[in-house]
Each structure stands twice: as structure tokens, then as C-alpha cells.
Write an enzyme that holds these catalytic residues in place. Structure first.
Site, short mmCIF file in Angstrom:
data_model
loop_
_atom_site.label_atom_id
_atom_site.label_comp_id
_atom_site.label_asym_id
_atom_site.label_seq_id
_atom_site.Cartn_x
_atom_site.Cartn_y
_atom_site.Cartn_z
N SER A 147 53.16 49.98 -1.69
CA SER A 147 53.33 50.93 -2.80
C SER A 147 54.18 50.26 -3.87
O SER A 147 54.95 49.34 -3.57
CB SER A 147 54.05 52.18 -2.26
OG SER A 147 54.72 52.85 -3.30
N TYR A 160 60.80 55.84 2.83
CA TYR A 160 59.46 55.46 2.36
C TYR A 160 59.52 54.10 1.64
O TYR A 160 58.78 53.17 1.98
CB TYR A 160 58.92 56.53 1.42
CG TYR A 160 57.50 56.27 0.95
CD1 TYR A 160 56.42 56.57 1.78
CD2 TYR A 160 57.24 55.72 -0.30
CE1 TYR A 160 55.11 56.32 1.36
CE2 TYR A 160 55.94 55.48 -0.72
CZ TYR A 160 54.88 55.78 0.12
OH TYR A 160 53.59 55.51 -0.30
N1 LIG Z 1 48.98 58.55 -2.88
C1 LIG Z 1 49.81 57.72 -3.47
O1 LIG Z 1 50.38 58.02 -4.54
C2 LIG Z 1 50.13 56.39 -2.86
C3 LIG Z 1 50.78 55.43 -3.65
C4 LIG Z 1 51.10 54.21 -3.10
C5 LIG Z 1 50.77 53.95 -1.78
N2 LIG Z 1 50.13 54.89 -1.03
C6 LIG Z 1 49.83 54.58 0.35
O2 LIG Z 1 48.45 54.69 0.57
C7 LIG Z 1 48.20 54.92 1.96
C8 LIG Z 1 47.16 56.02 2.11
O3 LIG Z 1 47.70 57.23 1.62
P1 LIG Z 1 46.86 58.28 0.76
O4 LIG Z 1 47.54 58.39 -0.54
O5 LIG Z 1 45.43 57.95 0.80
O6 LIG Z 1 47.20 59.64 1.52
P2 LIG Z 1 46.35 60.52 2.55
O7 LIG Z 1 45.10 61.01 1.91
O8 LIG Z 1 47.32 61.53 3.05
O9 LIG Z 1 45.96 59.51 3.70
C9 LIG Z 1 46.85 59.12 4.70
C10 LIG Z 1 46.04 58.72 5.91
O10 LIG Z 1 46.95 58.25 6.93
C11 LIG Z 1 46.61 58.89 8.15
N3 LIG Z 1 47.78 59.09 9.00
C12 LIG Z 1 48.95 59.67 8.70
N4 LIG Z 1 49.73 59.74 9.79
C13 LIG Z 1 49.02 59.19 10.80
C14 LIG Z 1 49.28 58.98 12.18
N5 LIG Z 1 50.43 59.33 12.74
N6 LIG Z 1 48.33 58.38 12.93
C15 LIG Z 1 47.14 58.05 12.38
N7 LIG Z 1 46.83 58.22 11.10
C16 LIG Z 1 47.78 58.79 10.31
C17 LIG Z 1 46.06 60.24 7.73
O11 LIG Z 1 45.27 60.74 8.78
P3 LIG Z 1 45.43 62.27 9.26
O12 LIG Z 1 45.19 63.08 8.02
O13 LIG Z 1 44.40 62.39 10.29
O14 LIG Z 1 46.85 62.40 9.76
C18 LIG Z 1 45.26 59.88 6.50
O15 LIG Z 1 43.97 59.48 6.86
C19 LIG Z 1 49.56 55.27 2.58
O16 LIG Z 1 50.05 54.16 3.28
C20 LIG Z 1 50.43 55.55 1.37
O17 LIG Z 1 51.79 55.28 1.61
C21 LIG Z 1 49.79 56.11 -1.55
#
Ligand SMILES: NC(=O)c1ccc[n+]([C@@H]2O[C@H](COP(=O)([O-])OP(=O)(O)OC[C@H]3O[C@@H](n4cnc5c(N)ncnc54)[C@H](OP(=O)(O)O)[C@@H]3O)[C@@H](O)[C@H]2O)c1
Length: 274
Positions: A147, A160
């Protein structure tokens, strides 16, 4: 840059956090390029639906592996399942993540421990388990989702930000270790993306996406995969966020502390939030 279609050297990808957001977009895009997919996330039904939809649309082999990755033994159990089903991984996408606002002194210890397992322990150990075979074959890619918060140490997201900073450092170091064997390692460090990560945290995600403050997961997935296939070290999608990242690195600590004192959502300094 064209994305690389599946071929003899690269055929199968593992995507964690594949049932929603960025991971889902990456999985769909890899499916469209002909990769067989091992998809992992926590919720079984959503994951099954994602795996079936990608298989039906692109005619690739998909397998849904519902796993709680926030556990010390998750990586070795997952690797065990992969060998049971005969999946040899050529592309590892370490994407699963969670988010919470709040200072370290206010954090729920169990939520904090789970975040560290999910962001630090499991993705690192997946590399340790899966990279030896890539190194042996002199082929493979690892994409690690960090991130922009990795580039500065912001209060209010201490768990985080620090865990994402670990991922950035780990990714860079492992890139040097594996690069000599022809295995690529890329760190994707997006700014805000309109996903379920912020659900129920009072963030108006859809509005932010429409205003262009948040990127779409599809765009971020495309930029990340392009960077991975091109062999980039780090990818921060969006010129504005690249500039913000550079500027944030130059911020003096005093300015960050002054900002923290004026950030109402973090609670009053010196007084616990809960
Ligand atoms: N959104 C942003 O602004 C942003 C910015 C920078 C980086 N990121 C990074 O991008 C990545 C993806 O996030 P996203 O934004 O796409 O959010 P998201 O839609 O909430 O996706 C997160 C994913 O991680 C899975 N996950 C969470 N806890 C888990 C666990 N204990 N075991 C297995 N799977 C788990 C979730 O699965 P379940 O729903 O089944 O739990 C979901 O598929 C993350 O690492 C996040 O830190 C996001």
C-alpha cells in the site's frame, strides 16, 4: 504493455483474497489470459461463486480453497492442499488483507495479531514454500500487494502501515534473491481503491470512486499485472499517487505529528478513543 498469456512456462496462479476487490479483479484478469487458478479467501460461498464464474467465462481450471490465512499454520496447510489437488504454482499473488483505523494503544489485540499473521507471516511463508520450485524451473512471478501507506509511518494506522512496510521491504529483498534465477518479484502499492476493505468504517467508497479519489479495483489489477509481467520492482498506480508518495517521504515527523493532533477521526491525543 501486453499481459503475458498462459503458456508452457507459466500456467497456474495462486491468488489470495480472491473473492472480492483487487484480488478478484486480478484473478479474473489472469483467467482471461488462460491461467489456471487456485483462489483463496475466507468466505466459502463467495469464493466458490468467483471460481465457478471465472471457469465458466474463460474455460480455465479453477479451484476454490477457503482458508483463514490469519493463522500461523495457514501457509503450510495451504501448500499441502495445493499439492493434494496437483496445482504447481507459477504465479503467486499475495493480496489478502484487512484494515482498521486506530492507534496501537487502542487496538483490539486479537484483531492486531490477525492482521500481522495475514499481512506478514502468511505471505512471507507462502514465498518460502513456493519460490524454491520457481527458482528450480527458472520461471515464475510473485506479486505482493502492499500500500502507499508503506512509504511513510502514519499515526492512526500503525499496525496496517507497518505491516505493509514490511511487505515492501520483504518484496524488494526477495526480488534480489530470486531475480538471479529468472523469478520476478513485484510489489504493488496502491493508493485508495474502492473496495470492501473500508466497509462499515464510514468511508463513502462509491462516492469516492465517482469523484476519482479512489481507483477502481480493475484498474489497479491491470496496472499491477502489467508491472509484474514487465518485471518492475514497485508499482504505485496513478501519477497523482506516485507524486503523493514521493511528497509523503519528504514530510518531516513534526508535520505528521501536527496533522495527527488535528485529525478528529483518530480521537483526541492523550485520551483513549474507546
Ligand atoms: N482498498 C484500498 O484502498 C487498498 C489500498 C492499498 C492496498 N490495499 C490492499 O489490497 C489488498 C486487497 O484488499 P481490497 O482493497 O481488495 O479489499 P477486499 O475487497 O476487502 O479484499 C480483501 C480480501 O482479503 C481476504 N481476506 C481477508 N482476511 C482474510 C483471512 N483471514 N483469510 C483469508 N482471506 C482473507 C478477503 O476474503 P474474505 O472476504 O473471504 O474474508 C478478501 O477477499 C489488501 O492487502 C489491502 O491491504 C487496498
Amino acid at each position: 504493455m501486453t499481459l503475458l498469456r498462459a503458456g508452457d512456462r507459466l500456467r497456474t496462479a495462486l491468488v489470495t483474497g480472491a473473492c472480492s476487490g483487487i484480488g478478484h479483479a486480478i484473478a479474473r484478469r489472469l483467467g482471461s489470459l488462460g491461467y489456471d487458478l487456485a483462489l483463496v479467501s475466507h468466505r466459502r460461498e463467495e469464493l466458490d461463486a468467483a471460481a465457478s464464474a471465472i471457469a465458466a467465462e474463460h474455460g480455465v481450471r479453477t479451484i476454490a480453497l477457503p482458508f483463514d490465512l490469519a493463522r500461523a499454520e495457514a501457509a503450510s496447510e495451504l501448500v499441502g492442499r495445493l499439492s493434494e489437488v496437483g496445482f504447481e504454482i507459477d504465479i503467486l499473488v499475495n493480496n489478502a488483507g484487512v484494515f482498521f483505523f486506530g492507534e496501537a494503544a487502542d487496538a483490539d489485540p486479537e484483531a492486531a495479531r490477525r492482521m500481522l499473521e495475514l499481512h506478514v507471516v502468511t505471505p512471507s511463508l507462502l514465498v518460502t514454500h513456493l519460490a524454491p520450485r520457481m527458482r528450480e524451473r527458472r520461471a515464475g512471478h510473485v506479486l505482493i500487494v502492499s500500500s502507499i501507506s508503506a512509504f511513510q509511518d502514519f499515526p492512526g494506522i500503525s499496525y496496517y502501515g507497518a505491516s505493509k512496510k514490511y511487505l515492501l521491504g520483504f518484496s524488494r529483498a526477495v526480488r534480489s534473491e530470486l531475480g538471479v534465477y529468472g523469478v520476478g518479484v513485484t510489489c504493488l502499492a496502491p493508493g485508495p481503491v474502492a473496495t470492501a476493505l473500508y466497509d462499515a468504517k464510514g468511508v463513502p467508497v462509491e462516492l469516492a470512486r465517482r469523484l476519482g479519489v479512489m481507483a477502481s479495483p480493475d484498474d489497479v489489477a491491470e496496472r499491477g499485472l502489467e508491472a509484474m509481467f514487465r518485471g518492475d520492482e514497485v508499482c504505485v498506480p496513478g501519477i497523482g499517487w506516485r507524486a503523493a508518495t514521493l511528497a509523503s517521504r519528504a514530510l518531516p515527523r513534526a508535520a505528521i505529528d501536527a496533522f495527527r493532533r488535528r485529525a478528529p477521526w483518530l480521537g483526541a491525543p492523550g485520551r483513549p478513543k474507546r
